[in-house]
Design an enzyme around this catalytic site. Structure first.
Site, PDB file in Angstrom:
ATOM      1  N   HIS A 141      -7.784 -96.648   5.625  1.00 40.54           N
ATOM      2  CA  HIS A 141      -8.023 -96.594   7.069  1.00 40.54           C
ATOM      3  C   HIS A 141      -7.402 -97.777   7.822  1.00 40.54           C
ATOM      4  O   HIS A 141      -6.757 -97.610   8.848  1.00 40.54           O
ATOM      5  CB  HIS A 141      -9.525 -96.510   7.345  1.00 40.54           C
ATOM      6  CG  HIS A 141      -9.842 -96.369   8.794  1.00 40.54           C
ATOM      7  ND1 HIS A 141      -9.431 -95.279   9.541  1.00 40.54           N
ATOM      8  CD2 HIS A 141     -10.497 -97.170   9.662  1.00 40.54           C
ATOM      9  CE1 HIS A 141      -9.838 -95.423  10.785  1.00 40.54           C
ATOM     10  NE2 HIS A 141     -10.469 -96.567  10.897  1.00 40.54           N
ATOM     11  N   HIS A 151      -7.449-104.845  16.213  1.00 38.03           N
ATOM     12  CA  HIS A 151      -7.699-104.918  14.764  1.00 38.03           C
ATOM     13  C   HIS A 151      -6.637-105.762  14.063  1.00 38.03           C
ATOM     14  O   HIS A 151      -6.285-105.505  12.914  1.00 38.03           O
ATOM     15  CB  HIS A 151      -7.760-103.514  14.147  1.00 38.03           C
ATOM     16  CG  HIS A 151      -8.768-102.620  14.791  1.00 38.03           C
ATOM     17  ND1 HIS A 151     -10.090-102.962  14.914  1.00 38.03           N
ATOM     18  CD2 HIS A 151      -8.649-101.398  15.363  1.00 38.03           C
ATOM     19  CE1 HIS A 151     -10.743-101.988  15.523  1.00 38.03           C
ATOM     20  NE2 HIS A 151      -9.902-101.043  15.816  1.00 38.03           N
ATOM     21  N   HIS A 184      -6.971 -96.316  12.264  1.00 34.56           N
ATOM     22  CA  HIS A 184      -7.737 -97.442  12.787  1.00 34.56           C
ATOM     23  C   HIS A 184      -7.213 -97.977  14.123  1.00 34.56           C
ATOM     24  O   HIS A 184      -7.972 -98.101  15.081  1.00 34.56           O
ATOM     25  CB  HIS A 184      -7.814 -98.561  11.743  1.00 34.56           C
ATOM     26  CG  HIS A 184      -8.917 -99.553  11.976  1.00 34.56           C
ATOM     27  ND1 HIS A 184     -10.163 -99.192  12.440  1.00 34.56           N
ATOM     28  CD2 HIS A 184      -8.972-100.898  11.775  1.00 34.56           C
ATOM     29  CE1 HIS A 184     -10.918-100.279  12.524  1.00 34.56           C
ATOM     30  NE2 HIS A 184     -10.235-101.325  12.141  1.00 34.56           N
ATOM     31  N   VAL A 185      -5.938 -98.341  14.175  1.00 36.86           N
ATOM     32  CA  VAL A 185      -5.349 -98.799  15.435  1.00 36.86           C
ATOM     33  C   VAL A 185      -4.926 -97.553  16.206  1.00 36.86           C
ATOM     34  O   VAL A 185      -4.164 -96.732  15.687  1.00 36.86           O
ATOM     35  CB  VAL A 185      -4.143 -99.722  15.173  1.00 36.86           C
ATOM     36  CG1 VAL A 185      -3.491-100.134  16.484  1.00 36.86           C
ATOM     37  CG2 VAL A 185      -4.582-100.936  14.374  1.00 36.86           C
ATOM     38  N   ASN A 219     -14.231 -96.975   9.453  1.00 37.92           N
ATOM     39  CA  ASN A 219     -15.386 -97.777   9.854  1.00 37.92           C
ATOM     40  C   ASN A 219     -16.422 -96.953  10.630  1.00 37.92           C
ATOM     41  O   ASN A 219     -17.614 -97.249  10.586  1.00 37.92           O
ATOM     42  CB  ASN A 219     -14.957 -98.995  10.680  1.00 37.92           C
ATOM     43  CG  ASN A 219     -14.066 -98.631  11.842  1.00 37.92           C
ATOM     44  OD1 ASN A 219     -13.029 -97.999  11.645  1.00 37.92           O
ATOM     45  ND2 ASN A 219     -14.453 -99.009  13.040  1.00 37.92           N
ATOM     46  N   ASP A 276      -8.356 -90.945  13.198  1.00 33.18           N
ATOM     47  CA  ASP A 276      -9.137 -91.380  14.365  1.00 33.18           C
ATOM     48  C   ASP A 276      -9.237 -90.284  15.423  1.00 33.18           C
ATOM     49  O   ASP A 276      -9.055 -90.538  16.612  1.00 33.18           O
ATOM     50  CB  ASP A 276      -8.521 -92.656  14.963  1.00 33.18           C
ATOM     51  CG  ASP A 276      -8.376 -93.754  13.924  1.00 33.18           C
ATOM     52  OD1 ASP A 276      -7.473 -93.640  13.066  1.00 33.18           O
ATOM     53  OD2 ASP A 276      -9.159 -94.703  13.940  1.00 33.18           O
ATOM     54  N   TYR A 307     -16.866 -90.127  15.523  1.00 35.59           N
ATOM     55  CA  TYR A 307     -17.260 -91.162  16.501  1.00 35.59           C
ATOM     56  C   TYR A 307     -18.668 -90.920  17.043  1.00 35.59           C
ATOM     57  O   TYR A 307     -18.998 -91.336  18.151  1.00 35.59           O
ATOM     58  CB  TYR A 307     -16.235 -91.301  17.640  1.00 35.59           C
ATOM     59  CG  TYR A 307     -14.952 -91.952  17.177  1.00 35.59           C
ATOM     60  CD1 TYR A 307     -14.042 -91.242  16.407  1.00 35.59           C
ATOM     61  CD2 TYR A 307     -14.673 -93.280  17.478  1.00 35.59           C
ATOM     62  CE1 TYR A 307     -12.873 -91.847  15.947  1.00 35.59           C
ATOM     63  CE2 TYR A 307     -13.503 -93.877  17.028  1.00 35.59           C
ATOM     64  CZ  TYR A 307     -12.612 -93.155  16.258  1.00 35.59           C
ATOM     65  OH  TYR A 307     -11.466 -93.743  15.794  1.00 35.59           O
ATOM     66  N   ASP A 315     -12.161 -92.257  10.294  1.00 36.09           N
ATOM     67  CA  ASP A 315     -12.800 -92.205  11.609  1.00 36.09           C
ATOM     68  C   ASP A 315     -12.802 -90.763  12.115  1.00 36.09           C
ATOM     69  O   ASP A 315     -11.854 -90.306  12.761  1.00 36.09           O
ATOM     70  CB  ASP A 315     -12.132 -93.143  12.623  1.00 36.09           C
ATOM     71  CG  ASP A 315     -12.535 -94.594  12.398  1.00 36.09           C
ATOM     72  OD1 ASP A 315     -13.350 -94.849  11.484  1.00 36.09           O
ATOM     73  OD2 ASP A 315     -12.039 -95.462  13.134  1.00 36.09           O
TER      74      ASP A 315
HETATM   75 FE   LIG Z   1     -11.301 -97.329  12.707  1.00 30.96          FE
END
Ligand SMILES: [Fe+2]
Length: 464
Positions: free
Chosen positions: A315, A325, A352-353, A230, A164, A196, A193
Protein backbone atom coordinates in the site's frame (compact mmCIF):
# COMPACT_ATOMS: atom_id res chain seq x y z
CA UNK A 1 5.08 16.75 -44.11
CA UNK A 2 8.21 17.19 -46.27
CA UNK A 3 11.40 15.40 -45.34
CA UNK A 4 13.05 18.57 -44.00
CA UNK A 5 10.12 19.49 -41.79
CA UNK A 6 9.94 15.85 -40.66
CA UNK A 7 13.59 16.14 -39.71
CA UNK A 8 13.03 19.40 -37.85
CA UNK A 9 10.03 17.92 -36.08
CA UNK A 10 11.94 14.80 -35.02
CA UNK A 11 15.01 16.82 -34.06
CA UNK A 12 13.14 19.18 -31.80
CA UNK A 13 11.05 16.35 -30.49
CA UNK A 14 14.19 14.54 -29.40
CA UNK A 15 15.75 17.67 -27.93
CA UNK A 16 12.60 18.37 -25.95
CA UNK A 17 12.41 14.78 -24.76
CA UNK A 18 16.04 14.96 -23.75
CA UNK A 19 15.48 18.14 -21.81
CA UNK A 20 12.55 16.64 -19.98
CA UNK A 21 14.55 13.50 -19.20
CA UNK A 22 17.57 15.42 -17.84
CA UNK A 23 15.36 17.44 -15.54
CA UNK A 24 14.44 14.17 -13.92
CA UNK A 25 11.01 13.64 -15.39
CA UNK A 26 7.73 15.14 -16.22
CA UNK A 27 5.30 16.85 -13.90
CA UNK A 28 2.09 16.92 -15.84
CA UNK A 29 0.63 20.36 -16.40
CA UNK A 30 -2.76 18.81 -17.07
CA UNK A 31 -5.37 21.07 -15.50
CA UNK A 32 -8.43 19.54 -13.90
CA UNK A 33 -11.22 20.75 -11.72
CA UNK A 34 -9.89 20.68 -8.19
CA UNK A 35 -12.91 20.16 -6.03
CA UNK A 36 -13.67 18.02 -3.06
CA UNK A 37 -14.70 14.43 -3.66
CA UNK A 38 -18.08 13.68 -2.15
CA UNK A 39 -19.30 10.26 -1.07
CA UNK A 40 -22.30 8.93 -2.94
CA UNK A 41 -25.40 9.11 -0.70
CA UNK A 42 -26.70 5.96 0.95
CA UNK A 43 -29.72 5.84 -1.40
CA UNK A 44 -27.58 5.94 -4.59
CA UNK A 45 -28.34 3.43 -7.33
CA UNK A 46 -24.73 2.31 -6.95
CA UNK A 47 -25.53 0.95 -3.50
CA UNK A 48 -28.92 -0.55 -4.35
CA UNK A 49 -29.91 -3.58 -2.28
CA UNK A 50 -30.91 -6.46 -4.59
CA UNK A 51 -34.61 -7.37 -4.61
CA UNK A 52 -35.93 -10.37 -2.73
CA UNK A 53 -35.96 -11.65 0.82
CA UNK A 54 -32.44 -12.31 2.13
CA UNK A 55 -31.01 -11.74 -1.35
CA UNK A 56 -27.21 -12.14 -1.48
CA UNK A 57 -25.42 -8.82 -1.78
CA UNK A 58 -21.82 -7.60 -1.86
CA UNK A 59 -20.88 -10.61 -3.98
CA UNK A 60 -17.17 -10.74 -4.76
CA UNK A 61 -14.54 -13.25 -5.78
CA UNK A 62 -10.80 -13.59 -5.39
CA UNK A 63 -8.22 -16.25 -6.21
CA UNK A 64 -8.68 -19.24 -3.92
CA UNK A 65 -5.43 -21.18 -4.27
CA UNK A 66 -1.85 -20.60 -5.38
CA UNK A 67 -2.17 -21.28 -9.12
CA UNK A 68 -5.63 -20.05 -10.17
CA UNK A 69 -7.69 -23.28 -10.10
CA UNK A 70 -9.51 -22.07 -6.99
CA UNK A 71 -11.89 -19.19 -6.37
CA UNK A 72 -13.15 -17.78 -3.08
CA UNK A 73 -16.79 -16.70 -3.49
CA UNK A 74 -18.02 -14.25 -0.84
CA UNK A 75 -21.44 -12.72 -0.26
CA UNK A 76 -23.59 -11.20 2.46
CA UNK A 77 -27.14 -12.19 3.38
CA UNK A 78 -28.99 -9.44 5.26
CA UNK A 79 -31.86 -11.14 7.10
CA UNK A 80 -30.66 -14.57 8.16
CA UNK A 81 -27.68 -16.81 7.49
CA UNK A 82 -29.47 -18.81 4.79
CA UNK A 83 -27.67 -21.43 2.77
CA UNK A 84 -23.88 -21.49 2.62
CA UNK A 85 -23.99 -23.39 -0.67
CA UNK A 86 -22.49 -22.33 -4.00
CA UNK A 87 -23.69 -24.17 -7.11
CA UNK A 88 -21.34 -23.78 -10.07
CA UNK A 89 -20.95 -25.25 -13.51
CA UNK A 90 -18.88 -24.91 -16.66
CA UNK A 91 -20.40 -22.96 -19.49
CA UNK A 92 -22.27 -25.39 -21.80
CA UNK A 93 -22.18 -28.14 -19.20
CA UNK A 94 -25.23 -29.57 -17.46
CA UNK A 95 -23.11 -31.07 -14.72
CA UNK A 96 -23.64 -28.84 -11.69
CA UNK A 97 -21.28 -28.95 -8.74
CA UNK A 98 -21.73 -27.88 -5.17
CA UNK A 99 -19.43 -26.32 -2.59
CA UNK A 100 -20.16 -25.27 0.95
CA UNK A 101 -18.73 -22.27 2.73
CA UNK A 102 -18.84 -20.80 6.19
CA UNK A 103 -20.78 -17.88 7.57
CA UNK A 104 -19.30 -15.21 9.82
CA UNK A 105 -20.55 -12.19 11.73
CA UNK A 106 -18.76 -9.54 13.74
CA UNK A 107 -19.60 -6.54 15.85
CA UNK A 108 -17.90 -3.18 15.70
CA UNK A 109 -18.85 -0.72 18.43
CA UNK A 110 -22.65 -0.33 17.97
CA UNK A 111 -22.74 -2.10 14.58
CA UNK A 112 -23.53 -5.76 14.04
CA UNK A 113 -22.74 -7.19 10.65
CA UNK A 114 -25.11 -9.20 8.53
CA UNK A 115 -24.16 -12.77 7.55
CA UNK A 116 -20.88 -12.86 5.66
CA UNK A 117 -20.32 -16.01 3.62
CA UNK A 118 -17.02 -17.28 2.22
CA UNK A 119 -16.81 -20.42 0.12
CA UNK A 120 -13.70 -21.73 -1.63
CA UNK A 121 -14.30 -23.58 -4.88
CA UNK A 122 -11.35 -25.79 -5.83
CA UNK A 123 -10.11 -27.92 -8.72
CA UNK A 124 -11.57 -25.76 -11.47
CA UNK A 125 -10.34 -26.13 -15.02
CA UNK A 126 -8.08 -23.44 -16.37
CA UNK A 127 -9.22 -20.93 -18.98
CA UNK A 128 -12.88 -21.81 -18.56
CA UNK A 129 -16.02 -19.81 -18.02
CA UNK A 130 -18.06 -20.86 -15.00
CA UNK A 131 -21.47 -19.76 -13.82
CA UNK A 132 -22.28 -19.73 -10.11
CA UNK A 133 -25.33 -19.21 -7.94
CA UNK A 134 -25.70 -18.22 -4.29
CA UNK A 135 -28.65 -17.52 -1.98
CA UNK A 136 -30.38 -20.92 -1.96
CA UNK A 137 -33.56 -21.19 0.09
CA UNK A 138 -34.78 -17.70 -0.68
CA UNK A 139 -33.52 -15.38 -3.37
CA UNK A 140 -31.00 -16.96 -5.72
CA UNK A 141 -28.62 -14.80 -7.75
CA UNK A 142 -26.43 -15.94 -10.62
CA UNK A 143 -22.99 -14.66 -11.68
CA UNK A 144 -20.02 -15.88 -13.73
CA UNK A 145 -16.24 -15.77 -13.91
CA UNK A 146 -13.48 -17.00 -16.18
CA UNK A 147 -10.56 -18.96 -14.71
CA UNK A 148 -7.07 -17.90 -15.81
CA UNK A 149 -5.01 -19.95 -18.29
CA UNK A 150 -2.62 -22.51 -16.80
CA UNK A 151 0.49 -20.96 -15.33
CA UNK A 152 3.18 -20.66 -17.99
CA UNK A 153 5.91 -18.33 -19.23
CA UNK A 154 4.31 -16.89 -22.36
CA UNK A 155 0.68 -16.65 -21.31
CA UNK A 156 -0.76 -13.22 -22.14
CA UNK A 157 -2.80 -11.74 -19.32
CA UNK A 158 -4.13 -8.29 -18.45
CA UNK A 159 -4.28 -6.96 -14.91
CA UNK A 160 -6.07 -3.80 -13.87
CA UNK A 161 -4.79 -1.65 -11.02
CA UNK A 162 -6.89 0.48 -8.69
CA UNK A 163 -5.98 1.90 -5.31
CA UNK A 164 -7.66 4.01 -2.64
CA UNK A 165 -11.04 3.77 -4.34
CA UNK A 166 -13.49 4.78 -1.62
CA UNK A 167 -17.10 5.45 -2.59
CA UNK A 168 -17.39 8.96 -3.99
CA UNK A 169 -18.82 10.05 -7.33
CA UNK A 170 -15.20 10.07 -8.53
CA UNK A 171 -14.74 6.48 -7.32
CA UNK A 172 -17.69 5.51 -9.49
CA UNK A 173 -16.09 7.18 -12.51
CA UNK A 174 -12.81 5.33 -11.84
CA UNK A 175 -14.53 1.95 -11.68
CA UNK A 176 -16.54 2.69 -14.82
CA UNK A 177 -13.37 3.69 -16.68
CA UNK A 178 -11.74 0.43 -15.62
CA UNK A 179 -14.76 -1.60 -16.71
CA UNK A 180 -14.93 0.14 -20.09
CA UNK A 181 -11.20 0.23 -20.80
CA UNK A 182 -10.91 -1.49 -24.20
CA UNK A 183 -7.86 -3.40 -22.96
CA UNK A 184 -10.30 -5.47 -20.85
CA UNK A 185 -8.71 -6.19 -17.50
CA UNK A 186 -9.09 -9.85 -16.50
CA UNK A 187 -8.15 -9.53 -12.83
CA UNK A 188 -7.91 -6.45 -10.65
CA UNK A 189 -4.91 -5.89 -8.41
CA UNK A 190 -6.31 -3.75 -5.61
CA UNK A 191 -3.68 -1.61 -3.89
CA UNK A 192 -5.35 -1.07 -0.50
CA UNK A 193 -7.70 1.40 1.21
CA UNK A 194 -11.12 0.06 0.30
CA UNK A 195 -14.23 1.68 1.77
CA UNK A 196 -12.94 4.63 3.86
CA UNK A 197 -15.68 3.76 6.36
CA UNK A 198 -13.28 4.93 9.05
CA UNK A 199 -13.86 8.52 7.93
CA UNK A 200 -17.34 8.27 9.45
CA UNK A 201 -18.22 8.60 13.15
CA UNK A 202 -17.38 5.35 14.97
CA UNK A 203 -16.06 4.00 11.63
CA UNK A 204 -19.68 3.49 10.58
CA UNK A 205 -19.48 -0.02 9.16
CA UNK A 206 -22.61 0.57 7.09
CA UNK A 207 -20.12 2.17 4.70
CA UNK A 208 -18.31 -1.17 4.44
CA UNK A 209 -21.64 -2.62 3.26
CA UNK A 210 -22.28 0.13 0.71
CA UNK A 211 -18.76 -0.32 -0.63
CA UNK A 212 -19.34 -4.04 -1.05
CA UNK A 213 -22.49 -3.34 -3.05
CA UNK A 214 -20.69 -0.69 -5.12
CA UNK A 215 -17.89 -2.98 -6.35
CA UNK A 216 -20.08 -6.05 -6.88
CA UNK A 217 -20.67 -5.14 -10.53
CA UNK A 218 -16.97 -5.88 -11.18
CA UNK A 219 -15.79 -8.00 -8.24
CA UNK A 220 -18.53 -10.65 -8.64
CA UNK A 221 -17.28 -11.38 -12.17
CA UNK A 222 -13.50 -11.10 -11.95
CA UNK A 223 -11.15 -11.62 -9.01
CA UNK A 224 -9.98 -8.63 -7.04
CA UNK A 225 -6.62 -9.36 -5.40
CA UNK A 226 -6.52 -7.64 -2.02
CA UNK A 227 -3.77 -5.55 -0.44
CA UNK A 228 -4.37 -4.12 3.06
CA UNK A 229 -4.09 -0.35 3.48
CA UNK A 230 -4.16 1.92 6.51
CA UNK A 231 -7.93 2.43 6.17
CA UNK A 232 -8.36 -1.30 6.77
CA UNK A 233 -6.77 -1.12 10.25
CA UNK A 234 -9.92 0.24 11.97
CA UNK A 235 -8.02 0.45 15.26
CA UNK A 236 -10.16 2.62 17.56
CA UNK A 237 -9.39 2.05 21.24
CA UNK A 238 -11.49 5.11 22.11
CA UNK A 239 -14.60 3.07 21.27
CA UNK A 240 -13.21 -0.24 22.47
CA UNK A 241 -12.15 -1.53 19.06
CA UNK A 242 -8.62 -2.79 19.58
CA UNK A 243 -8.35 -5.68 17.11
CA UNK A 244 -6.71 -4.29 13.97
CA UNK A 245 -8.23 -5.16 10.57
CA UNK A 246 -11.45 -6.55 12.08
CA UNK A 247 -13.98 -5.51 9.38
CA UNK A 248 -11.50 -6.14 6.54
CA UNK A 249 -10.55 -9.66 7.61
CA UNK A 250 -14.16 -10.67 8.14
CA UNK A 251 -15.27 -9.36 4.77
CA UNK A 252 -12.36 -10.01 2.42
CA UNK A 253 -10.68 -13.40 2.51
CA UNK A 254 -7.44 -14.17 0.66
CA UNK A 255 -5.67 -17.50 -0.02
CA UNK A 256 -2.72 -16.76 2.25
CA UNK A 257 -2.26 -20.30 3.51
CA UNK A 258 -1.64 -21.52 -0.05
CA UNK A 259 1.66 -19.61 -0.03
CA UNK A 260 2.59 -20.72 3.51
CA UNK A 261 1.81 -17.31 4.95
CA UNK A 262 0.59 -17.16 8.52
CA UNK A 263 -1.57 -14.03 8.14
CA UNK A 264 -3.90 -12.67 5.45
CA UNK A 265 -1.91 -9.46 5.02
CA UNK A 266 1.04 -10.89 3.11
CA UNK A 267 0.83 -13.74 0.60
CA UNK A 268 1.49 -14.66 -3.01
CA UNK A 269 -0.34 -16.05 -6.01
CA UNK A 270 0.65 -17.24 -9.45
CA UNK A 271 -1.66 -16.17 -12.22
CA UNK A 272 -0.92 -16.90 -15.91
CA UNK A 273 2.69 -15.68 -16.43
CA UNK A 274 2.83 -13.53 -13.30
CA UNK A 275 4.00 -14.18 -9.77
CA UNK A 276 2.34 -11.65 -7.50
CA UNK A 277 3.63 -10.94 -4.00
CA UNK A 278 1.34 -8.92 -1.72
CA UNK A 279 2.99 -7.20 1.24
CA UNK A 280 1.56 -5.40 4.25
CA UNK A 281 2.80 -1.91 5.03
CA UNK A 282 0.88 -2.11 8.33
CA UNK A 283 2.13 -5.38 9.74
CA UNK A 284 5.54 -5.82 11.31
CA UNK A 285 8.22 -6.18 8.63
CA UNK A 286 11.45 -5.84 10.62
CA UNK A 287 14.03 -8.58 10.85
CA UNK A 288 12.78 -11.84 12.43
CA UNK A 289 9.10 -10.84 12.09
CA UNK A 290 6.67 -13.28 10.45
CA UNK A 291 6.38 -11.15 7.31
CA UNK A 292 10.17 -10.79 7.00
CA UNK A 293 10.75 -14.50 7.38
CA UNK A 294 7.99 -15.30 4.91
CA UNK A 295 9.34 -12.93 2.24
CA UNK A 296 12.87 -14.19 2.79
CA UNK A 297 11.71 -17.73 2.03
CA UNK A 298 9.29 -16.67 -0.67
CA UNK A 299 11.54 -14.77 -3.07
CA UNK A 300 13.89 -17.71 -3.83
CA UNK A 301 10.83 -19.82 -4.72
CA UNK A 302 9.89 -17.64 -7.67
CA UNK A 303 10.76 -19.59 -10.82
CA UNK A 304 11.04 -17.07 -13.65
CA UNK A 305 11.05 -19.88 -16.19
CA UNK A 306 7.50 -20.66 -15.08
CA UNK A 307 6.32 -17.15 -14.15
CA UNK A 308 8.62 -14.57 -15.77
CA UNK A 309 6.82 -11.53 -14.36
CA UNK A 310 7.49 -10.76 -10.70
CA UNK A 311 5.07 -8.13 -9.41
CA UNK A 312 4.92 -6.77 -5.86
CA UNK A 313 1.96 -4.93 -4.33
CA UNK A 314 2.18 -2.86 -1.13
CA UNK A 315 0.00 0.00 0.00
CA UNK A 316 2.61 2.58 1.02
CA UNK A 317 4.99 3.60 -1.81
CA UNK A 318 8.78 3.52 -1.37
CA UNK A 319 9.44 6.17 -4.01
CA UNK A 320 7.02 9.06 -3.66
CA UNK A 321 7.77 12.69 -4.51
CA UNK A 322 4.49 14.17 -3.29
CA UNK A 323 4.26 16.08 -0.01
CA UNK A 324 1.66 13.57 1.15
CA UNK A 325 2.81 10.53 3.13
CA UNK A 326 6.35 11.62 2.30
CA UNK A 327 8.87 8.94 3.32
CA UNK A 328 6.26 6.80 5.07
CA UNK A 329 7.42 3.82 3.01
CA UNK A 330 11.04 4.43 3.91
CA UNK A 331 11.48 1.93 6.72
CA UNK A 332 10.04 -0.92 4.67
CA UNK A 333 12.22 0.11 1.71
CA UNK A 334 15.29 -0.11 3.93
CA UNK A 335 14.33 -3.63 4.99
CA UNK A 336 13.45 -5.15 1.60
CA UNK A 337 14.80 -3.10 -1.30
CA UNK A 338 18.07 -5.05 -1.65
CA UNK A 339 16.03 -8.26 -2.02
CA UNK A 340 13.94 -6.71 -4.79
CA UNK A 341 17.16 -5.87 -6.68
CA UNK A 342 18.69 -9.28 -5.99
CA UNK A 343 15.59 -11.09 -7.23
CA UNK A 344 14.95 -8.64 -10.07
CA UNK A 345 11.39 -7.64 -9.31
CA UNK A 346 9.84 -6.21 -12.49
CA UNK A 347 7.47 -3.68 -10.96
CA UNK A 348 6.17 -2.56 -7.57
CA UNK A 349 2.68 -1.08 -7.43
CA UNK A 350 1.50 1.01 -4.48
CA UNK A 351 -1.40 3.27 -3.56
CA UNK A 352 -1.79 5.48 -0.49
CA UNK A 353 -0.76 8.77 -2.12
CA UNK A 354 -3.86 10.03 -3.92
CA UNK A 355 -2.17 10.75 -7.22
CA UNK A 356 -0.15 9.06 -9.95
CA UNK A 357 3.62 8.60 -10.24
CA UNK A 358 6.00 6.35 -12.21
CA UNK A 359 9.72 5.98 -11.50
CA UNK A 360 12.90 5.08 -13.33
CA UNK A 361 14.48 1.74 -12.53
CA UNK A 362 16.33 2.89 -9.43
CA UNK A 363 17.77 1.48 -6.24
CA UNK A 364 19.11 3.03 -3.07
CA UNK A 365 20.86 0.19 -1.30
CA UNK A 366 24.50 1.31 -0.99
CA UNK A 367 24.15 3.26 2.26
CA UNK A 368 25.98 1.80 5.27
CA UNK A 369 25.80 4.58 7.93
CA UNK A 370 29.24 6.03 7.16
CA UNK A 371 29.61 6.10 3.37
CA UNK A 372 27.12 8.86 2.61
CA UNK A 373 25.69 6.92 -0.37
CA UNK A 374 22.02 7.61 0.18
CA UNK A 375 20.82 8.80 -3.22
CA UNK A 376 18.80 6.63 -5.61
CA UNK A 377 20.85 5.49 -8.61
CA UNK A 378 19.76 4.01 -11.91
CA UNK A 379 19.78 0.24 -11.62
CA UNK A 380 18.68 -2.15 -14.36
CA UNK A 381 18.11 -4.89 -11.78
CA UNK A 382 15.67 -2.70 -9.86
CA UNK A 383 11.92 -2.51 -10.28
CA UNK A 384 9.92 0.37 -11.69
CA UNK A 385 7.88 1.90 -8.85
CA UNK A 386 4.36 3.02 -9.70
CA UNK A 387 1.86 4.76 -7.42
CA UNK A 388 -1.78 4.43 -8.42
CA UNK A 389 -3.46 5.80 -5.29
CA UNK A 390 -5.81 7.86 -7.40
CA UNK A 391 -9.04 5.86 -7.17
CA UNK A 392 -11.07 8.90 -6.12
CA UNK A 393 -11.84 8.57 -2.42
CA UNK A 394 -13.33 11.22 -0.12
CA UNK A 395 -9.96 12.59 0.95
CA UNK A 396 -9.38 14.19 -2.45
CA UNK A 397 -6.27 14.52 -4.63
CA UNK A 398 -2.70 14.89 -3.47
CA UNK A 399 -1.70 17.84 -5.60
CA UNK A 400 1.24 19.23 -3.65
CA UNK A 401 4.54 17.88 -4.95
CA UNK A 402 8.12 18.13 -3.74
CA UNK A 403 10.19 20.44 -5.94
CA UNK A 404 12.24 20.01 -7.93
CA UNK A 405 10.98 16.68 -9.25
CA UNK A 406 13.58 14.10 -8.20
CA UNK A 407 15.66 12.46 -10.92
CA UNK A 408 14.10 9.06 -10.27
CA UNK A 409 10.56 10.31 -10.97
CA UNK A 410 9.63 9.91 -14.64
CA UNK A 411 6.04 11.11 -14.61
CA UNK A 412 3.73 12.47 -11.94
CA UNK A 413 0.24 13.87 -12.08
CA UNK A 414 -2.51 14.62 -9.58
CA UNK A 415 -5.54 13.16 -11.40
CA UNK A 416 -7.92 10.36 -10.56
CA UNK A 417 -7.57 7.22 -12.66
CA UNK A 418 -6.56 3.57 -12.92
CA UNK A 419 -3.77 1.59 -14.61
CA UNK A 420 -3.42 -1.56 -16.71
CA UNK A 421 -0.54 -4.04 -16.90
CA UNK A 422 -0.89 -6.21 -19.96
CA UNK A 423 1.57 -9.08 -20.26
CA UNK A 424 2.23 -10.13 -23.87
CA UNK A 425 4.85 -12.87 -23.45
CA UNK A 426 7.94 -13.60 -21.34
CA UNK A 427 9.80 -10.53 -22.54
CA UNK A 428 7.24 -7.75 -23.03
CA UNK A 429 4.39 -6.18 -21.10
CA UNK A 430 2.48 -3.04 -21.94
CA UNK A 431 1.65 -0.68 -19.11
CA UNK A 432 -0.73 2.29 -19.27
CA UNK A 433 -2.36 4.79 -16.93
CA UNK A 434 -5.80 6.23 -17.67
CA UNK A 435 -7.13 9.42 -16.12
CA UNK A 436 -10.84 9.78 -15.40
CA UNK A 437 -11.12 13.05 -17.31
CA UNK A 438 -10.27 11.34 -20.63
CA UNK A 439 -12.23 8.97 -22.83
CA UNK A 440 -12.12 5.26 -22.00
CA UNK A 441 -9.42 4.38 -24.53
CA UNK A 442 -7.06 7.30 -23.82
CA UNK A 443 -3.67 6.55 -22.27
CA UNK A 444 -2.31 9.45 -20.26
CA UNK A 445 0.97 7.64 -19.54
CA UNK A 446 2.37 4.39 -20.91
CA UNK A 447 5.49 2.28 -21.06
CA UNK A 448 6.67 -1.00 -22.58
CA UNK A 449 8.14 -3.16 -19.83
CA UNK A 450 11.04 -5.45 -20.65
CA UNK A 451 11.16 -8.46 -18.36
CA UNK A 452 14.06 -8.29 -15.89
CA UNK A 453 14.87 -11.99 -16.18
CA UNK A 454 14.38 -12.65 -19.90
CA UNK A 455 15.15 -9.30 -21.49
CA UNK A 456 16.80 -6.93 -19.01
CA UNK A 457 17.43 -4.10 -21.48
CA UNK A 458 16.91 -0.46 -20.56
CA UNK A 459 13.33 0.45 -21.56
CA UNK A 460 14.04 4.13 -21.30
CA UNK A 461 16.79 3.98 -23.94
CA UNK A 462 14.51 2.29 -26.47
CA UNK A 463 12.08 4.06 -28.72
CA UNK A 464 8.70 4.25 -27.11
FE1 LIG B 1 -3.67 4.84 2.48
Amino acid sequence: MGSFSTFVFLFFGLVLNGAVFCNGGKTSSYVRKVEKSVDMPLDSDTFKVPHGYNAPQQVHITQGDHVGKGVIVSWVTPNEPGSNKVIYWRENSKHKKKARGKVYTYTYYNYTSAYIHHCTIKHLEFNTKYYYKVGFGYTVRKFWFVTPPAVGPDVPYTFGLIGDLGQTFDSNVTLTHYELNPQKGQTLLYLGDLSYADNYPNHDNVRWDTWGRFIERSAAYQPWIWTAGNHEIDFAPEIGETKPFKPFTHRYHVPYRASNSTAPFWYSIKRASAYIIVLSSYSAYGKYTPQYRWLQEELPKVNRTETPWLIVLAHSPWYNSYNYHYMEGETMRVMYESWFVQYKVDVVFAGHVHAYERSERVSNIAYNITNGLSTPVKDQSAPVYITVGDGGNIEGLANNMTEPQPAYSVYREASFGHAMFSIKNRTHAYYSWHRNHDGYAVEADSMWFFNRFWYPADEYLSAH
